[in-house]
Write an enzyme that holds these catalytic residues in place. Sequence first.
Site, PDB file in Angstrom:
ATOM      1  N   TYR A  32       9.557   0.574  -0.812  1.00  0.00           N
ATOM      2  CA  TYR A  32      10.090  -0.643  -1.411  1.00  0.00           C
ATOM      3  C   TYR A  32      11.434  -0.380  -2.080  1.00  0.00           C
ATOM      4  O   TYR A  32      11.852   0.771  -2.227  1.00  0.00           O
ATOM      5  CB  TYR A  32       9.094  -1.230  -2.428  1.00  0.00           C
ATOM      6  CG  TYR A  32       9.040  -0.494  -3.761  1.00  0.00           C
ATOM      7  CD1 TYR A  32       8.481   0.773  -3.866  1.00  0.00           C
ATOM      8  CD2 TYR A  32       9.568  -1.071  -4.917  1.00  0.00           C
ATOM      9  CE1 TYR A  32       8.433   1.438  -5.087  1.00  0.00           C
ATOM     10  CE2 TYR A  32       9.524  -0.413  -6.144  1.00  0.00           C
ATOM     11  CZ  TYR A  32       8.960   0.839  -6.217  1.00  0.00           C
ATOM     12  OH  TYR A  32       8.920   1.507  -7.418  1.00  0.00           O
ATOM     13  N   ARG A  51      19.205   3.989   0.139  1.00  0.00           N
ATOM     14  CA  ARG A  51      17.960   4.624  -0.316  1.00  0.00           C
ATOM     15  C   ARG A  51      16.769   4.108   0.489  1.00  0.00           C
ATOM     16  O   ARG A  51      15.866   4.877   0.829  1.00  0.00           O
ATOM     17  CB  ARG A  51      17.766   4.390  -1.817  1.00  0.00           C
ATOM     18  CG  ARG A  51      16.584   5.170  -2.368  1.00  0.00           C
ATOM     19  CD  ARG A  51      16.508   5.111  -3.877  1.00  0.00           C
ATOM     20  NE  ARG A  51      16.306   3.755  -4.361  1.00  0.00           N
ATOM     21  CZ  ARG A  51      16.301   3.420  -5.646  1.00  0.00           C
ATOM     22  NH1 ARG A  51      16.510   4.347  -6.573  1.00  0.00           N
ATOM     23  NH2 ARG A  51      16.101   2.175  -6.023  1.00  0.00           N
ATOM     24  N   ARG A 100      -8.257   0.475  10.332  1.00  0.00           N
ATOM     25  CA  ARG A 100      -8.091   1.589   9.400  1.00  0.00           C
ATOM     26  C   ARG A 100      -8.267   2.946  10.084  1.00  0.00           C
ATOM     27  O   ARG A 100      -9.310   3.221  10.691  1.00  0.00           O
ATOM     28  CB  ARG A 100      -9.099   1.466   8.252  1.00  0.00           C
ATOM     29  CG  ARG A 100      -8.878   2.492   7.145  1.00  0.00           C
ATOM     30  CD  ARG A 100      -9.853   2.290   5.997  1.00  0.00           C
ATOM     31  NE  ARG A 100      -9.562   3.215   4.905  1.00  0.00           N
ATOM     32  CZ  ARG A 100      -9.945   4.492   4.890  1.00  0.00           C
ATOM     33  NH1 ARG A 100     -10.641   4.986   5.909  1.00  0.00           N
ATOM     34  NH2 ARG A 100      -9.634   5.276   3.875  1.00  0.00           N
ATOM     35  N   HIS A 102      -6.349   7.029   9.400  1.00  0.00           N
ATOM     36  CA  HIS A 102      -5.283   7.713   8.671  1.00  0.00           C
ATOM     37  C   HIS A 102      -4.053   7.981   9.534  1.00  0.00           C
ATOM     38  O   HIS A 102      -2.927   7.924   9.050  1.00  0.00           O
ATOM     39  CB  HIS A 102      -5.791   9.037   8.083  1.00  0.00           C
ATOM     40  CG  HIS A 102      -6.671   8.846   6.876  1.00  0.00           C
ATOM     41  ND1 HIS A 102      -7.875   8.194   6.933  1.00  0.00           N
ATOM     42  CD2 HIS A 102      -6.521   9.229   5.585  1.00  0.00           C
ATOM     43  CE1 HIS A 102      -8.426   8.171   5.730  1.00  0.00           C
ATOM     44  NE2 HIS A 102      -7.619   8.791   4.888  1.00  0.00           N
ATOM     45  N   LYS A 147      10.745   6.214  -2.306  1.00  0.00           N
ATOM     46  CA  LYS A 147      10.368   5.060  -3.128  1.00  0.00           C
ATOM     47  C   LYS A 147       9.150   4.399  -2.484  1.00  0.00           C
ATOM     48  O   LYS A 147       9.242   3.375  -1.790  1.00  0.00           O
ATOM     49  CB  LYS A 147      11.552   4.096  -3.283  1.00  0.00           C
ATOM     50  CG  LYS A 147      11.406   3.189  -4.506  1.00  0.00           C
ATOM     51  CD  LYS A 147      12.731   2.637  -4.951  1.00  0.00           C
ATOM     52  CE  LYS A 147      12.622   1.571  -6.025  1.00  0.00           C
ATOM     53  NZ  LYS A 147      11.965   1.979  -7.264  1.00  0.00           N
ATOM     54  N   GLU A 179      11.360  12.799 -14.955  1.00  0.00           N
ATOM     55  CA  GLU A 179      11.864  11.428 -15.104  1.00  0.00           C
ATOM     56  C   GLU A 179      10.771  10.596 -15.741  1.00  0.00           C
ATOM     57  O   GLU A 179       9.758  11.132 -16.200  1.00  0.00           O
ATOM     58  CB  GLU A 179      12.270  10.853 -13.741  1.00  0.00           C
ATOM     59  CG  GLU A 179      11.100  10.763 -12.762  1.00  0.00           C
ATOM     60  CD  GLU A 179      11.439  10.054 -11.454  1.00  0.00           C
ATOM     61  OE1 GLU A 179      12.422   9.303 -11.406  1.00  0.00           O
ATOM     62  OE2 GLU A 179      10.679  10.248 -10.491  1.00  0.00           O
ATOM     63  N   LEU A 203      12.998  10.320  -8.346  1.00  0.00           N
ATOM     64  CA  LEU A 203      13.624   9.306  -7.503  1.00  0.00           C
ATOM     65  C   LEU A 203      15.114   9.297  -7.846  1.00  0.00           C
ATOM     66  O   LEU A 203      15.476   9.306  -9.028  1.00  0.00           O
ATOM     67  CB  LEU A 203      13.023   7.930  -7.794  1.00  0.00           C
ATOM     68  CG  LEU A 203      13.608   6.824  -6.913  1.00  0.00           C
ATOM     69  CD1 LEU A 203      13.009   6.901  -5.513  1.00  0.00           C
ATOM     70  CD2 LEU A 203      13.359   5.456  -7.510  1.00  0.00           C
TER      71      LEU A 203
END
Length: 285
Positions: A32, A51, A100, A102, A147, A179, A203
Site C-alpha cells: 500500500y 516506493r 486459499r 500459500h 510497505k 523507527e 521503511l
Amino acid sequence: MDIVYLNGHFVPRDKAMISPDDRGFVFGDSVYEVMRWYGGFFFDMDGHMNRLRRSLHETRIVWNDIDTFADLAEELVNKNDLGNDCSLVYVQVTRGAAPRNHVFPDPAVSPTVFASARRQSVDTLLWERGIAIAVAPDPRWNRCDIKSTALLANIMSLQEAHDNGFMEVCFVRDGFITEGAHSNIFLVRNDTVYTHPESNFILSGITRKNVISLAAENGIGLAEERVAADIIPYIREAFITNTSGEVIPVIRIGDQILGDGTPGDITRKIHVLFRDKVMAGSPVH
Ligand code: PDD
C-alpha cells in the site's frame, strides 16, 4: 458521497465488493501507499509511486497500470469534492483473489487495486506541544522496507504504547533504534541529527527523504547512522516523520524527558523548512 476506486471503476464505498478469497484479506498479501493531497497538489507523488513500484517488485505482485495512478488519484480527490482540502489518499494492491493456498496462484490472477480519499488536515497541536513516544523491542519481520499491509506487529506495539499514554513507539532491534510503528525517527545529539540508514529494518519514508535533503540544503548536520538505545539519556531532542503528521517533535522517550520538555530548536527549524517546502508546492528531491 464517499467514492472509492476499485479495479478500474469509481464506486460508492458501500458498493465496493472485494472477494473473501482476496489474498490481501486472507494473508495480508498486499502492499500500500498513503500520500497527502494539499488542496491542489500531491506532495512528492513521484516518491510515493517509486516506493510502490519497489514494494510491488519485491513482493512479485504485478500491476501493469501503475503509471496511470497519479492521474487516477487526482480524479478520486475531485470526485470526493476534496480538491481544495487537505486529504489523504490510500492505495492498496493485493495479489488478487484465488482459493486459499500459500503459494502464488498459478496461473496468476489480476491484482485487486483499491484506492480511497478522505479529508484529514495535519494536527498542528502536536507540532506545538510535541509527543511522548514509548520504547519497545522491534517485533517485526526482516523486510520492513516493503510497505506491506501486514501490519499486525506494528498495530500490537502501537496499541500497547497508546494504552500507556504514548502516541508512537520507538522500536529497538539488537540494541539500536530503528523507527516507529508508523513513522521514521530522528534523534539529535551534539547538534547532529541521526536517523537509521535505509535498510531492510526500516521503511524508507518519503517525509524522511525530504527531511534529509532539506537538512543538506540548509547546512544542518545529519547522519544516516544507527543510534544505540542506551544513549537515549543523552539525546537533547527528537522528532518523527510521516505523511499524515509531517515533522512532529518528540518531547519524551519512555521516562526520559528531552531537553526542557518542549520541541527542540533543530526540530523546529526542520519543521519550518518542511512546512515551507510543502507550501511552495513542490518536493525537495
Ligand atoms: N506510515 N515507517 C513506517 C513503519 C510507516 O508506516 C510510515 C508511514 C513511515 C513514514 O513514511 P512516509 O513518510 O512515507 O509516510 C515510516 C503511513 C503514514 C501509514 O501507514 O499510514
